[in-house]
Design an enzyme around this catalytic site. Structure first.
Site, PDB file in Angstrom:
ATOM      1  N   ASP A   1       0.816  -1.216   0.000  1.00 41.03           N
ATOM      2  CA  ASP A   1       0.000   0.000   0.000  1.00 41.03           C
ATOM      3  C   ASP A   1       0.851   1.269   0.000  1.00 41.03           C
ATOM      4  OD1 ASP A   1      -1.996  -1.835   0.353  1.00 41.03           O
ATOM      5  OD2 ASP A   1      -2.902  -0.860   2.095  1.00 41.03           O
TER       6      ASP A   1
ATOM      7  N   HIS B   1       3.757  -2.179   3.116  1.00 46.62           N
ATOM      8  CA  HIS B   1       3.842  -0.839   2.518  1.00 46.62           C
ATOM      9  C   HIS B   1       5.195  -0.701   1.817  1.00 46.62           C
ATOM     10  CE1 HIS B   1       0.838  -0.572   5.715  1.00 46.62           C
ATOM     11  NE2 HIS B   1       0.290   0.412   5.028  1.00 46.62           N
TER      12      HIS B   1
HETATM   13 NI    NI Z   1      -2.662   3.161   3.373  1.00 46.45          NI
END
Ligand code: NI
Length: 281
Positions: A86, A227
């Site tokens: 993400d 991430h």
């Molecule tokens: Ni996010």
């Protein structure tokens, strides 16, 4: 008395629907087998992807469009998992893609539109390599606090940014903070994606801890949250993938994972995991 056979038939049908779809609305980390999706013919009235030229390169043919019955993903006896990143793209994303490619691993990238605008070359490599393009809104908004128009604007602006990179739009969607409503999801046609393994990588920023978390918590069917804007997340993910490939895991895109049992993708439900049919977790 004549109604009885009809009632029994309806109960029978309900049971089939309840136990035939892939897990999509379970509690995270439950290794879910709860099944709630409705059959596609009752829910999907139009293609999930705006046009065939904008179809994903990474998903199996079965999942493209979503309006037809899907075919099971070929697993060759492997355990399947979807690794997802993400908030990117970022400075480490290109390296991550190159390293995933060396390992034959596919990932799904839930990108912010505001970052996608800066990393066109990275997005092109992402497309060419068969990873799945995902949207995470343009500016990381909590979509439950947006109007319908604002929500769609966030998605459209992100798609425009991704399209500048490789001519395609996102085919999966992950709401920031994992916050969503069914009403908002029903406004869009991308594969709504949550997660079943949260590495908390943004907090601990330690590659070895991230690697160990993934290895400890992964199951056949997991969707793993990471991430790619942190170097420690990239290194931890790659180290975990090296171990897990040796343990019989195959890393596939979200769309490939959620059609593994031959069920169509249902854009109004959000996927946490997708365990193989007939397997109790
Ligand atoms: Ni996010």
């Amino acid at each position: 008395m004549k109604k009885k056979p009809v009632s029994l038939f309806l109960i029978f049908l309900s049971c089939i629907f309840l136990f035939s779809a892939c897990s999509s609305k379970s509690v995270p980390d439950a290794g879910s087998t709860s099944l709630v999706s409705l059959p596609a013919e009752l829910t999907a009235t139009q293609p999930r992807h705006p046009s065939s030229t904008e179809a994903p390169t990474s998903a199996t043919q079965a999942s493209v469009g979503g309006e037809t019955q899907s075919s099971p993903t070929e697993t060759n006896g492997k355990k399947l998992a979807a690794i997802t990143f993400d908030d990117g793209p970022g400075p480490y994303t290109k390296y991550l893609i190159e390293e995933l490619n060396k390992r034959g691993a596919k990932a799904t990238f839930f990108m912010l539109g505001q970052n996608a605008e800066k990393y066109g070359d990275t997005i092109q490599l992402m497309c060419e390599s068969g990873h799945q393009l995902g949207s995470h809104t343009y500016s990381h908004k909590d979509i439950t606090k947006l109007s319908d128009e604002q929500f769609l604007d966030e998605l459209n602006r992100t798609d425009e940014a991704i399209k500048k990179g490789c001519g395609q739009i996102a085919t999966a969607f992950r709401p920031p903070y994992g916050n969503y409503t069914k009403e908002k999801l029903s406004l869009q046609k991308k594969t709504p994606t949550h997660w079943s393994v949260d590495t908390m990588d943004w907090k601990n920023k330690n590659a070895d801890k991230i690697k160990q978390h993934i290895i400890t918590h992964i199951k056949d069917g997991s969707i793993i949250l990471l991430h790619d804007i942190y170097e420690s997340s990239v290194q931890g993910a790659l180290a975990a993938i090296d171990v897990l490939i040796g343990e019989g895991f195959q890393f596939v895109t979200v769309d490939e994972l959620v059609v593994r049992n031959g069920d169509p993708i249902t854009p109004h439900e959000i996927y946490f995991s997708c365990v193989p049919k007939n397997k109790d977790e």
